[in-house]
Design an enzyme around this catalytic site. Structure first.
Site, mmCIF file in Angstrom:
data_model
loop_
_atom_site.group_PDB
_atom_site.id
_atom_site.type_symbol
_atom_site.label_atom_id
_atom_site.label_comp_id
_atom_site.label_asym_id
_atom_site.label_seq_id
_atom_site.Cartn_x
_atom_site.Cartn_y
_atom_site.Cartn_z
ATOM 1 N N ASP A 1 0.859 -1.258 -0.067
ATOM 2 C CA ASP A 1 -0.044 -0.010 0.086
ATOM 3 C C ASP A 1 0.891 1.165 0.055
ATOM 4 O OD1 ASP A 1 -2.779 1.289 0.710
ATOM 5 O OD2 ASP A 1 -1.416 2.150 1.664
ATOM 6 N N TYR B 1 3.204 10.226 0.699
ATOM 7 C CA TYR B 1 4.271 9.654 1.512
ATOM 8 C C TYR B 1 5.355 10.074 1.147
ATOM 9 C CZ TYR B 1 0.273 6.617 2.970
ATOM 10 O OH TYR B 1 -1.051 5.971 3.091
ATOM 11 N N LYS C 1 -2.403 6.384 -3.996
ATOM 12 C CA LYS C 1 -3.308 7.151 -3.780
ATOM 13 C C LYS C 1 -3.056 8.871 -4.625
ATOM 14 C CE LYS C 1 -3.689 4.776 0.749
ATOM 15 N NZ LYS C 1 -2.180 4.645 0.948
ATOM 16 N N HIS D 1 -7.258 9.923 -1.857
ATOM 17 C CA HIS D 1 -6.700 10.002 -0.758
ATOM 18 C C HIS D 1 -7.493 10.501 0.536
ATOM 19 C CE1 HIS D 1 -2.383 9.376 1.473
ATOM 20 N NE2 HIS D 1 -3.536 9.137 2.240
#
Length: 357
Positions: A56, A61, A90, A123
């Protein structure tokens, strides 16, 4: 329709995604809060070696390039084939404008060094300005507030559908959307959302939202399954005596018990770790089953304690919480403080106040 199935090519339980009938492994490696490049690269490498079939990711990030290096090395080295690893990413809040969706996805694909994603999620519902050259921007006004935009969620969804039609993504879904927002997407969707990814852990069991998603044939993924550090009465999830007691009974860790609890609820779970032993341990959850009493005991720990509000909790000049940073956006999905379930309202009130800090 959405039960667990054991596919022939692997013994890991999977959830069948309704729109495509694709099988999604019920345990995956989470990569949030793994900013250190070398760390996340090692984590992905170790996960694939340990037998994970699901990773994932997310643009925001800031580590997709390192994840991509690990994936490429694993694929080139014959440790796995691309079609054996379910890869999620996302779309970040800065990329909701339909014209930015495909370029944002293409940058993610380039960084991950893959030709398609198995799943792409919006997201968060709230959105803000795009910054040229990035797919994960946090643009701020001079006063420090975010440069919010008001892109209709339906328009962003249609742009995701176009990416499915271009064969860049197999499934599309939502993250951090509330019931009303999910209904808005369902009302216009030609391609239905396959997955809803939200925070779920023993202190925030999300039973109503999970039931709602399942009633709409949407599979659910739990992020922050160990509560992401949230404390109730000074206790973190994995330190709760009830979970430790259940863990001892099954000769497992509290973390493994939480994962087993989610699996038994039919919820996909993405425990994040950058420690080799823990990465291995987090997948070692298919050889025991919690009984009904265990399930009841864990359900009783719910305090509606949400850890993640998508940004810092802002305070006034006296240090009193005003609420999450993005509360001013019309599509911000959550109430604050989190509204406790009616039956436990009195009991949870004090707990929620400490959680709000």
């Amino acid at each position: 329709a959405m039960g667990l199935c054991n596919s022939s090519d692997s013994d890991q339980p999977k959830i069948t995604l309704v729109p495509t009938k694709q099988a999604m492994p019920i345990v995956g490696l989470g990569t949030w809060k793994a900013e250190n490049g070398e760390e996340v690269k090692n984590a992905v490498t170790w996960a694939i070696e340990a037998g994970y079939e699901h990773i994932d990711c997310a643009a925001c990030y800031g580590n997709e390039q390192m994840v991509g290096q690990a994936l490429k090395e694993a694929f080139d080295g014959g440790k796995a084939k691309r079609n054996e690893i379910f890869i999620t990413s996302k779309l970040w809040n800065s990329e909701h404008d339909p014209e930015h969706v495909k370029p944002a996805l293409e940058l993610t694909l380039k960084e991950l060094q893959v030709e398609y994603l198995d799943l792409y999620l919006i997201h968060w519902p709230q959105n803000w300005e795009h910054v040229e050259g990035s797919n994960r921007s946090f643009p701020k006004n001079e006063d420090g507030t975010m440069m919010y935009t008001n892109v209709a969620l339906e328009d962003t969804w249609k742009a995701l559908e176009a990416c499915v039609e271009s064969n860049l993504i197999k499934n599309i879904g939502l993250s951090n959307f509330n019931e009303e927002q999910i209904d808005r997407i369902l009302a216009v969707a030609k391609i239905k959302p396959a997955v809803l990814q939200v925070e779920i852990h023993p202190f925030f069991s999300q039973e109503p939202l999970v039931a709602f998603a399942k009633s709409k044939s949407i599979a659910v993924t739990a992020y922050s399954p160990l509560g992401s550090g949230v404390e109730i009465n000074g206790q973190k999830v994995i330190d709760h005596p009830k979970l430790i007691e259940i863990a001892k009974k099954h000769e497992k860790s509290a973390a493994q018990v939480v994962t087993a609890w989610l699996i038994k609820r039919g919820i996909i779970v993405i425990p994040k770790s950058t420690h080799k032993e823990r990465i291995v341990q987090n997948l070692d959850v298919f050889n025991f089953t919690l009984d009904e009493q265990d399930m009841k005991d864990i359900a009783a720990l719910n305090a509606n304690a949400r850890a993640g509000f998508g940004g810092a909790i802002e305070e006034d000049k006296d240090g009193n919480p005003l609420g999450p940073r993005d509360r001013v956006h019309p599509d911000f999905p959550f109430s604050y403080p989190n509204v406790p379930p009616e039956a436990d309202a009195a009991e949870a009130e004090g707990e929620n106040e400490t959680e709000a800090q």
